[in-house]
Design a protein around this motif. Structure first.
Motif, short mmCIF file in Angstrom:
data_model
loop_
_atom_site.label_atom_id
_atom_site.label_comp_id
_atom_site.label_asym_id
_atom_site.label_seq_id
_atom_site.Cartn_x
_atom_site.Cartn_y
_atom_site.Cartn_z
N ILE A 1 0.84 -1.20 0.00
CA ILE A 1 0.00 0.00 0.00
C ILE A 1 0.87 1.25 0.00
O ILE A 1 0.63 2.21 -0.75
N LYS A 2 1.91 1.23 0.83
CA LYS A 2 2.83 2.38 0.93
C LYS A 2 3.49 2.68 -0.43
O LYS A 2 3.56 3.83 -0.85
N ILE A 3 3.94 1.64 -1.10
CA ILE A 3 4.60 1.83 -2.40
C ILE A 3 3.60 2.36 -3.43
O ILE A 3 3.92 3.27 -4.20
N GLN A 4 2.38 1.82 -3.44
CA GLN A 4 1.37 2.31 -4.40
C GLN A 4 1.04 3.78 -4.15
O GLN A 4 0.86 4.55 -5.10
N LYS A 5 0.98 4.19 -2.89
CA LYS A 5 0.73 5.60 -2.57
C LYS A 5 1.87 6.47 -3.06
O LYS A 5 1.66 7.55 -3.60
N LYS A 6 3.10 5.99 -2.87
CA LYS A 6 4.28 6.74 -3.33
C LYS A 6 4.25 6.87 -4.86
O LYS A 6 4.51 7.94 -5.41
N LEU A 7 3.90 5.78 -5.55
CA LEU A 7 3.82 5.82 -7.01
C LEU A 7 2.73 6.80 -7.46
O LEU A 7 2.91 7.52 -8.44
N ASP A 8 1.62 6.83 -6.74
CA ASP A 8 0.56 7.81 -7.04
C ASP A 8 1.08 9.24 -6.91
O ASP A 8 0.84 10.08 -7.77
N GLU A 9 1.77 9.50 -5.80
CA GLU A 9 2.31 10.84 -5.56
C GLU A 9 3.30 11.25 -6.65
O GLU A 9 3.28 12.39 -7.12
N LEU A 10 4.18 10.32 -7.04
CA LEU A 10 5.18 10.62 -8.06
C LEU A 10 4.58 10.79 -9.45
O LEU A 10 5.05 11.58 -10.25
N SER A 11 3.51 10.03 -9.72
CA SER A 11 2.95 10.04 -11.08
C SER A 11 1.87 11.09 -11.30
O SER A 11 1.64 11.51 -12.44
N LYS A 12 1.23 11.53 -10.25
CA LYS A 12 0.12 12.48 -10.38
C LYS A 12 0.52 13.75 -11.14
O LYS A 12 -0.22 14.17 -12.04
N PRO A 13 1.67 14.36 -10.85
CA PRO A 13 2.05 15.56 -11.60
C PRO A 13 2.25 15.30 -13.11
O PRO A 13 2.26 16.23 -13.91
N HIS A 14 2.40 14.05 -13.47
CA HIS A 14 2.62 13.66 -14.87
C HIS A 14 1.34 13.12 -15.51
O HIS A 14 1.37 12.59 -16.62
N GLY A 15 0.23 13.19 -14.79
CA GLY A 15 -1.04 12.69 -15.33
C GLY A 15 -1.20 11.20 -15.22
O GLY A 15 -2.05 10.61 -15.88
N GLY A 16 -0.38 10.56 -14.39
CA GLY A 16 -0.46 9.12 -14.24
C GLY A 16 -1.06 8.72 -12.91
O GLY A 16 -1.37 9.57 -12.06
N TYR A 17 -1.23 7.41 -12.72
CA TYR A 17 -1.75 6.89 -11.46
C TYR A 17 -1.35 5.43 -11.30
O TYR A 17 -1.17 4.71 -12.28
N SER A 18 -1.19 5.03 -10.04
CA SER A 18 -0.86 3.64 -9.73
C SER A 18 -2.02 2.76 -10.19
O SER A 18 -3.18 3.05 -9.92
N ASP A 19 -1.68 1.65 -10.89
CA ASP A 19 -2.72 0.82 -11.49
C ASP A 19 -2.52 -0.66 -11.17
O ASP A 19 -2.66 -1.52 -12.03
N GLY A 20 -2.13 -0.93 -9.91
CA GLY A 20 -2.03 -2.32 -9.48
C GLY A 20 -0.63 -2.86 -9.43
O GLY A 20 0.35 -2.17 -9.69
N TRP A 21 -0.55 -4.15 -9.12
CA TRP A 21 0.73 -4.83 -8.99
C TRP A 21 0.53 -6.32 -9.26
O TRP A 21 -0.58 -6.81 -9.30
N GLY A 22 1.64 -7.00 -9.45
CA GLY A 22 1.60 -8.43 -9.68
C GLY A 22 2.92 -9.07 -9.29
O GLY A 22 3.92 -8.39 -9.10
N VAL A 23 2.91 -10.37 -9.17
CA VAL A 23 4.09 -11.14 -8.81
C VAL A 23 4.24 -12.25 -9.84
O VAL A 23 3.25 -12.93 -10.15
N PHE A 24 5.44 -12.44 -10.35
CA PHE A 24 5.69 -13.56 -11.24
C PHE A 24 6.06 -14.76 -10.38
O PHE A 24 7.05 -14.75 -9.68
N VAL A 25 5.21 -15.77 -10.41
CA VAL A 25 5.41 -16.94 -9.57
C VAL A 25 6.02 -18.06 -10.41
O VAL A 25 5.57 -18.33 -11.52
N ASP A 26 7.08 -18.66 -9.86
CA ASP A 26 7.73 -19.78 -10.57
C ASP A 26 6.88 -21.02 -10.50
O ASP A 26 6.22 -21.31 -9.57
#
Length: 106
Positions: free
Chosen positions: A81-106
């Motif tokens: 959650i913390k990382i997604q909020k940080k990504l939102d903060e960083l991307s908002k001035p550029h017109g972007g937004y956090s849009d989820g996450w995923g894990v590549f599982v072996d």
């Protein structure tokens, strides 16, 4: 193991039920939607300066642009959650937004 009842909690629950080892760091990929290629290139550079491995990608079917950022980390709800909020903060001035996450599982 208990997880919150939201999209992130559901994703973690699913990974846990699939047998993913939560005691071992995993490669987590975060997605940041951006309006166009030029904006994505600028934001990707900002994300790299913030310590993310970042690259820009365009979806072949929708033509939408996404900055993908990976980070090796333990699967922890609060940290995700913390990382997604940080990504939102960083991307908002550029017109972007956090849009989820995923894990590549072996």
């Amino acid at each position: 193991m208990k997880f919150p009842n939201d999209a992130d909690g559901d994703a973690l629950r699913s990974l846990y039920n699939d047998g993913v080892n939560f005691k071992r760091p995993q490669s987590v990929e975060f997605f940041v939607a951006v309006p166009d290629k030029a904006t994505g290139e600028k934001l990707s550079q900002v994300l790299k300066e913030e310590g993310f491995n970042s690259f820009l990608d365009q979806d072949d079917e929708t033509d939408e642009w996404t900055c993908s950022c990976s980070k090796k980390m333990l699967l922890n709800y609060s940290e995700l959650i913390k990382i997604q909020k940080k990504l939102d903060e960083l991307s908002k001035p550029h017109g972007g937004y956090s849009d989820g996450w995923g894990v590549f599982v072996d």
